[in-house]
Design an enzyme around this catalytic site. Structure first.
Site, short mmCIF file in Angstrom:
data_model
loop_
_atom_site.label_atom_id
_atom_site.label_comp_id
_atom_site.label_asym_id
_atom_site.label_seq_id
_atom_site.Cartn_x
_atom_site.Cartn_y
_atom_site.Cartn_z
CD GLU A 1 -22.25 0.10 -9.89
OE1 GLU A 1 -22.43 -0.78 -10.76
OE2 GLU A 1 -22.82 1.22 -9.93
CB CYS B 1 -22.32 5.17 -14.77
SG CYS B 1 -23.59 4.17 -15.59
NE ARG C 1 -21.75 -1.26 -14.55
CZ ARG C 1 -21.76 -1.62 -15.83
NH1 ARG C 1 -20.62 -2.05 -16.38
NH2 ARG C 1 -22.85 -1.54 -16.56
NE ARG D 1 -24.14 -4.36 -14.44
CZ ARG D 1 -24.98 -3.87 -15.34
NH1 ARG D 1 -25.25 -4.55 -16.43
NH2 ARG D 1 -25.57 -2.70 -15.15
#
Length: 321
Positions: free
Chosen positions: A112, A74, A158, A156
């Site tokens: 993800e 990512c 995502r 967080r």
């Protein structure tokens, strides 16, 4: 007992996808990661040493499987990086996912990535990804989920994307797959170990002074402990609401990038960070910069547990019909 669903664990890292899918009684038949240090941790926990660079692995050498799992690299989409997207070689790893989907045609996938993928290049990057998934004959749903909204005390966000092969004739909607927001979550207070002194995690005098320069910013405390992060002479951020800041791979670069428990005058330990990612108590990991980096690059296990449970139930019903 294992069910008939087999999955592969691409860019497997610490194996968060594997923990989630194995809880649904699925069987991992292949894993891959280019990082030798994290591959060793993976083997220590699962007994399998991942295959290496996925770009050098022919699809015919991957066993047949039902579900592809992958938190593809990512950095090229993250606000913490230069955001080069597909111009960065790490960004092209999605095309490896697409290659394997095209050649192996599994029933489903779970992907993800960072939230930044949704607005990178004005949304063109995500559109490209979704168009490719559509062209590969998958119907999909995608959503940004914050771990703090589903029971994990970490801020967080995502991006998650779940797809099912179109010929299975399953109409997907987000409510079928993604967890709903929860109001009952545990605090980071609950994972901080006060039974050990942890002298090796004590912060430096310079770090302590930098924190004290800015501690007057803390006006109201909802939690027992205060977490300090982004600690610099010119600034310092604090969390006092029981929800930790996002744990990042920068924790592995040294300096003051690991959140500090102010009242204990020490950094969070690797085990505490693992708990903030939802890993089980018995998970084995090393110490130091490599471990912190691996944790920061990992996935939030409970979020994937909920997603994979929904997906497996849908696929089970499809196979029964």
């Amino acid at each position: 007992m294992k069910n008939n669903f087999k999955f592969i664990d691409l860019f497997c890292g610490l194996g968060g996808f594997r923990i989630a899918l194995e809880k649904q009684n699925c069987n991992c038949v292949f894993s891959s990661d280019i990082d030798k240090a994290v591959a060793q941790v993976y083997e220590n926990n699962f007994g399998d040493y991942p295959s290496g660079d996925i770009t050098k692995i022919d699809s015919k050498d991957i066993p047949d499987f039902d579900i592809l799992c992958g938190g593809f690299p990512c950095q090229s989409f993250s606000i913490a990086g230069k955001r080069l997207g597909f111009e960065d070689s790490r960004g092209t790893m999605f095309f490896e996912v697409a290659r394997i989907l095209k050649e192996k045609k599994p029933k489903a996938f779970i992907l993800e990535n960072v939230k930044g993928i949704t607005n990178h290049d004005g949304g063109k990057t995500l559109k490209t990804i979704l168009d490719i998934l559509d062209d590969l004959d998958y119907t999909y749903v995608n959503k940004v989920i914050n771990a703090k909204d589903v029971g994990i005390p970490q801020n967080r966000e995502r991006w998650y994307c779940v797809g099912i092969r179109k010929d299975l004739n399953i109409k997907l909607n987000p409510d079928m797959i993604f967890p709903t927001e929860q109001t009952n979550f545990f605090s980071y207070d609950d994972i901080i170990d006060v039974n050990n002194i942890y002298k090796e995690y004590k912060i430096s005098d310079i770090c302590e002074n930098n924190i004290q320069k800015h501690i007057d910013k803390v006006k109201e405390k909802k939690s027992k402990y205060t977490l300090a992060y982004e600690i610099r002479p010119s600034r310092c951020q604090f969390k006092t609401d029981g929800i930790s800041p996002c744990l990042t791979a920068k924790m592995g670069t040294g300096g003051n990038n690991v959140p500090v428990v102010v009242e204990l005058n020490r950094k969070l330990t690797e085990k505490e960070c693992l708990k903030l990612m939802g890993y089980p108590e018995n998970y084995k990991i090393g110490k130091g910069s490599q471990a912190y980096k691996q944790i920061g690059n990992s996935v939030v296990v409970p979020v994937l547990e909920q997603i994979s449970k929904s997906l497996v139930n849908i696929l089970k019903n499809e196979t029964i019909q």
